[in-house]
Design an enzyme around this catalytic site. Structure first.
Site, PDB file in Angstrom:
ATOM      1  NE  ARG A 141      -2.492  -0.516   3.550  1.00  0.00           N
ATOM      2  CZ  ARG A 141      -3.053  -0.050   4.661  1.00  0.00           C
ATOM      3  NH1 ARG A 141      -4.235   0.540   4.625  1.00  0.00           N
ATOM      4  NH2 ARG A 141      -2.423  -0.163   5.819  1.00  0.00           N
TER       5      ARG A 141
ATOM      6  CG  ASP B 288       3.105  -5.596  10.548  1.00  0.00           C
ATOM      7  OD1 ASP B 288       3.980  -5.935  11.378  1.00  0.00           O
ATOM      8  OD2 ASP B 288       2.478  -6.433   9.875  1.00  0.00           O
TER       9      ASP B 288
ATOM     10  CB  SER C 140       5.381  -6.218   8.160  1.00  0.00           C
ATOM     11  OG  SER C 140       4.747  -4.971   8.070  1.00  0.00           O
TER      12      SER C 140
END
Length: 347
Positions: free
Chosen positions: A17, A135, A81
């Site tokens: 994203r 994350d 992450s």
């Protein structure tokens, strides 16, 4: 107070994203967010590091065009992450890939450097990479923004992981005794030393043996979205071999790895779903099932999901108890910030 436009990248699962966050602090603080989700093709996830970061930069470029902000040099936060050795706020050395990533020449490198180099290669725009976070930490910080009691971050998605606020006096790697610091536990790797062997099944072993990182992330492989469908598929094959399912006929489809996606598991687990619909999903997988077969498949999905939830809950309980003991409390009230596709989409 915070003010201005910020970019954020989020890389760590099946999707990648890019976000634009506009913060305006006036009489009331407003936060406006725009984001776009990009797929990462499997050949890029498992190609060269240069290809991976070029792909990421191409996506950023598309997003900047889309938002009409190519010219500005914006500060950027990078949510990455994967297990990293974090040497400073804007540097994280990738220890090893997990969750189906395998891009070459990245392990042992600073991912912020790799990103900056990718941006340089493109020669199209400039960004100021100010921070890299995991994350779990990002989730905890986001929730703590609204609820100061939030001192744990949990991810249950493609992978699984948690972070929590630890006392500085307990952190050997950092000088100082005062205050607290967020620790990313990388708990997905729990069990890699054999401590979970008593509860791992032949199905877990099969999933692990055929994974990209055999022997690693064993706890995660019993909990998270990337692996649950594979566990179910292995159980179904075993049951069919034993003659409990599909009239003992193993279809070619059932032999195909990763065919049983976690979204099917979530669909079958949904209470609203009639057995007829379970049969329809199995039909999509080329499995001609009787009503009895559907009941068994639904039961298997339920058992695998419930075990995953209980294992995750056990890990969470241990972290909460550690914090409680750290603080010498009988009773601890704490908030956990949670994110991840499995957590959000599994009924």
């Amino acid at each position: 107070a915070e003010n201005g436009d910020f970019l954020a990248l989020d890389l760590g699962g099946t999707n990648f994203r890019v976000l634009l966050v506009k913060i305006r602090s006036g009489k009331r603080r407003t936060v406006e967010m725009h984001n776009k989700i990009y797929a990462i093709p499997i050949e890029v996830m498992q190609g060269t590091g240069e290809e991976l970061f070029d792909h990421i930069v191409t996506c950023i470029s598309d997003f900047l065009d889309y938002m009409g902000i190519k010219g500005a040099r914006l500060p950027l936060g990078f949510t990455f992450s994967f297990p990293c050795k974090q040497t400073s706020l804007d540097a994280g050395i990738l220890l090893n890939w997990t969750k189906g990533f395998k891009a070459t020449d990245c392990e042992g490198e600073d991912v912020v450097y790799l990103l900056r180099e990718g941006i340089k290669r493109r020669e199209e725009f400039d960004l100021d990479v100010v921070a890299v976070v995991n994350d779990t930490v990002g989730t905890m910080m986001t929730c703590a923004y609204e609820d100061p009691n939030c001192e744990i971050g949990l991810i249950v998605g493609t992978g699984s992981n948690a972070c929590y606020m630890e006392e500085m006096r307990n952190i050997e790697m950092v000088e100082g005794e005062q205050g607290r610091m967020c620790v990313n536990t990388e708990w997905g790797a729990f069990g890699d030393n054999g401590c979970l062997d008593d509860i791992r099944t032949i199905y877990d072993k099969a999933v692990d043996d055929y994974s990209l990182n055999a022997g690693k992330q064993r706890y995660e492989k019993m909990i998270s979205g990337m692996y649950l469908g594979e566990i179910v598929r292995n159980i179904l094959i075993d049951f069919t071999k034993r003659g409990f399912l599909f009239r003992g006929q193993i279809s070619e489809t059932l032999k195909t790895r990763h065919i049983f996606e976690t979204k099917f598991l979530s669909q079958i687990e949904s209470d609203r779903l009639a057995l007829l619909q379970v049969r329809a999903i199995l039909q999509q997988l080329g499995l001609n099932s009787t009503c009895d077969d559907s009941i068994i498949v639904k039961t298997v999905c339920g058992a695998v999901s419930r075990r995953a939830a209980q294992l995750c809950g056990a890990g969470m309980a241990a972290v909460v108890d550690k914090i409680r003991e750290n603080r010498g409390l009988e009773h601890l009230e704490i908030t956990v910030g949670v994110d991840g596709t499995l957590y959000k989409l599994h009924p």
